[in-house]
Design an enzyme around this catalytic site. Structure first.
Site, PDB file in Angstrom:
ATOM      1  N   GLY A  51       0.848  -1.204   0.000  1.00 19.53           N
ATOM      2  CA  GLY A  51       0.000   0.000   0.000  1.00 19.53           C
ATOM      3  C   GLY A  51       0.874   1.240   0.000  1.00 19.53           C
ATOM      4  N   ASP A  59       5.511  -5.377   5.463  1.00 16.81           N
ATOM      5  CA  ASP A  59       5.992  -6.740   5.731  1.00 16.81           C
ATOM      6  C   ASP A  59       5.937  -7.654   4.507  1.00 16.81           C
ATOM      7  OD1 ASP A  59       3.263  -6.734   5.955  1.00 16.81           O
ATOM      8  OD2 ASP A  59       3.206  -7.601   7.971  1.00 16.81           O
ATOM      9  N   MET A 118      -7.737   2.674   9.680  1.00 11.86           N
ATOM     10  CA  MET A 118      -6.967   1.571   9.093  1.00 11.86           C
ATOM     11  C   MET A 118      -5.902   1.061  10.067  1.00 11.86           C
ATOM     12  SD  MET A 118      -6.271   2.406   5.103  1.00 11.86           S
ATOM     13  CE  MET A 118      -7.488   2.071   3.861  1.00 11.86           C
ATOM     14  N   ARG A 139       0.555  -4.930  -5.268  1.00 11.99           N
ATOM     15  CA  ARG A 139       0.781  -6.172  -4.527  1.00 11.99           C
ATOM     16  C   ARG A 139       0.785  -7.269  -5.593  1.00 11.99           C
ATOM     17  NH1 ARG A 139      -2.899  -3.467  -0.526  1.00 11.99           N
ATOM     18  NH2 ARG A 139      -1.551  -2.955   1.221  1.00 11.99           N
ATOM     19  N   SER A 140       1.963  -7.861  -5.846  1.00 17.17           N
ATOM     20  CA  SER A 140       2.098  -8.785  -6.971  1.00 17.17           C
ATOM     21  C   SER A 140       1.873 -10.237  -6.554  1.00 17.17           C
ATOM     22  CB  SER A 140       3.495  -8.644  -7.585  1.00 17.17           C
ATOM     23  OG  SER A 140       3.725  -9.685  -8.514  1.00 17.17           O
ATOM     24  N   ASP A 191       3.532  -0.979  11.774  1.00 15.82           N
ATOM     25  CA  ASP A 191       3.387  -2.328  12.333  1.00 15.82           C
ATOM     26  C   ASP A 191       4.619  -3.207  12.115  1.00 15.82           C
ATOM     27  OD1 ASP A 191       3.200  -2.553   9.594  1.00 15.82           O
ATOM     28  OD2 ASP A 191       1.493  -3.896   9.606  1.00 15.82           O
ATOM     29  N   ASP A 214       0.661   1.835   8.618  1.00 18.34           N
ATOM     30  CA  ASP A 214       0.216   1.016   9.756  1.00 18.34           C
ATOM     31  C   ASP A 214       1.142   1.053  10.975  1.00 18.34           C
ATOM     32  OD1 ASP A 214      -1.826   0.298   8.041  1.00 18.34           O
ATOM     33  OD2 ASP A 214      -0.961  -1.651   7.529  1.00 18.34           O
ATOM     34  N   GLY A 223      -8.650  12.679  21.939  1.00 22.46           N
ATOM     35  CA  GLY A 223      -9.451  12.721  23.167  1.00 22.46           C
ATOM     36  C   GLY A 223     -10.691  11.843  23.083  1.00 22.46           C
ATOM     37  N   THR A 244       4.763   2.257   5.342  1.00 26.79           N
ATOM     38  CA  THR A 244       3.359   1.853   5.499  1.00 26.79           C
ATOM     39  C   THR A 244       2.729   2.744   6.556  1.00 26.79           C
ATOM     40  OG1 THR A 244       1.871   0.160   6.428  1.00 26.79           O
ATOM     41  CG2 THR A 244       4.179  -0.045   7.013  1.00 26.79           C
ATOM     42  N   ARG A 291      -4.748  -2.504   9.433  1.00 23.06           N
ATOM     43  CA  ARG A 291      -4.761  -3.957   9.248  1.00 23.06           C
ATOM     44  C   ARG A 291      -4.877  -4.642  10.615  1.00 23.06           C
ATOM     45  NH1 ARG A 291      -3.402  -6.449   4.334  1.00 23.06           N
ATOM     46  NH2 ARG A 291      -2.463  -4.553   3.551  1.00 23.06           N
ATOM     47  N   ARG A 312      13.244  10.185  -3.603  1.00 25.57           N
ATOM     48  CA  ARG A 312      14.145  11.325  -3.880  1.00 25.57           C
ATOM     49  C   ARG A 312      15.453  11.177  -3.092  1.00 25.57           C
ATOM     50  NH1 ARG A 312      14.575  16.039  -0.768  1.00 25.57           N
ATOM     51  NH2 ARG A 312      15.198  17.941  -1.854  1.00 25.57           N
TER      52      ARG A 312
END
Ligand code: F6P
Length: 324
Positions: free
Chosen positions: A11, A103, A171, A72-73, A131, A129, A187, A127, A173, A21
């Site tokens: 993603g 990952d 989001m 995502r291949s 994560d 995430d 808050g 990412t 995951r 760059r």
């Protein structure tokens, strides 16, 4: 080493362009020729490899998305696909790569470099995430967090005007990092996380307590990976327990992935990009270049993808303490 390639995969995340760059210019500064691989591993398989110079990365430090595109291949999961990718790299005489992704990207790089040890790959965590084990921050997390907090602030205005409860799904995951940080910064009254078993009954109890404490509106941040099935499912179950509370659901979705990167993400991109090139020049491979306590930290791919850093329990307790 006189050729290096860079790609973005999985993603997209704000800050990827700033990182492309940084990698490109750091390599050029060391007289290394630079190539960009389009669409991650899929572009490697399809031979979509372009030559990059300093001007190819002009005016992108502030742009969201990725000029190299991301994908995502499925084909790269097969040995045949990976062999095709290897042939294209050899054709361009490329044996050093900077992979920017999450990952899945690093798991792919681990398998690929095991099969083709003459290709060296260093990874950069990209990412929203946050994560990956071995880095305090991934590229894009800070920007996504700010996008979420901005949305929460706006929803709070209308929630307060109408005395409503809002479930805001974010989001991440199977990680609750975005949700927890957004709950503290925004808050929120409660946060539902994949890492914590929290039932709808617990949520209802919290909302009733909030009402007793004279709160007329409430914000609940719901991580998409939490175990009750997400914000819509929670809202449906809540109706069985409380009727005198108007509940609305907002799923923030892909807005969290776009937008110009924050200054923090741009600086992180610059640091990680330059260090990744330096690591390749010193012969490193199969490692992710991350950041720990504001210092560069290397983590083998196998470790970075095996698990997440654990949830910040102290921050979770702070979120609860401050929500009374
Ligand atoms: O990994 C980044 C991420 O945005 C996750 O938070 C989310 O679960 C997923 O990607 C969405 O993927 P896609 O854009 O393929 O729907």
């Amino acid at each position: 080493m006189n050729r290096i390639a860079v790609f973005t995969s999985g993603g997209d995340a704000p800050g990827m362009n700033a990182c492309i760059r940084a990698v490109t210019r750091a390599a050029l500064a060391n007289n290394i020729q630079v190539y960009g691989i389009m669409r991650g591993y899929q572009g490697m398989i399809d031979g979509e490899i372009i030559s990059m110079d300093s001007r190819s990365v002009s005016n992108i430090v502030q742009r969201g998305g990725t000029i190299l595109k991301a994908a995502r291949s499925k084909e790269f999961l097969s040995k045949e696909g990976r062999d095709k990718a290897y042939e294209h790299l050899k054709k361009h005489d490329i044996n050093c790569i900077v992979a920017i992704g999450g990952d899945g990207t690093f798991s792919g790089a681990e398998v690929f470099t095991n099969e083709h040890p003459d290709i060296k790959i260093v990874g950069i965590p990209g990412t929203i995430d946050n994560d990956l084990a071995g880095t305090d921050f991934t590229l894009g997390f800070d920007t996504a967090l700010n996008t979420v907090v901005d949305a929460v602030d706006k929803i709070k205005d209308t929630a307060a005007s109408h005395d409503r409860c809002f479930l805001i799904e974010v989001m991440g995951r199977d990680s609750g990092c975005i949700a927890l940080w957004a709950a503290v910064a925004g808050g929120a009254e409660m946060v539902m996380l994949p890492e914590k078993a929290m039932s709808v009954e617990d949520l209802v109890h919290t909302l009733e307590t909030a009402k007793k404490n004279k709160k007329s509106s409430t914000i609940v941040i719901v991580a998409e990976g939490e175990k009750n099935g997400g914000a819509q499912a929670i809202a449906a179950k809540m109706k069985e327990h409380i009727q005198d509370y108007e509940t609305k659901v907002t799923v923030l979705g892909h807005i969290q992935r776009g937008g110009k990167p924050s200054a923090f993400d741009r600086i992180l991109a610059a640091r990680l990009g330059v260090h990744a090139v330096e690591q390749l020049m010193s012969g490193q491979t199969k490692v992710m270049v991350g950041i720990r306590s504001n210092a560069i930290a290397l983590t083998p791919f196998a470790q970075a993808t095996k698990s997440h850093d654990p949830l910040d329990e102290k921050l979770f307790s702070i979120a609860n303490t401050l929500s009374i």
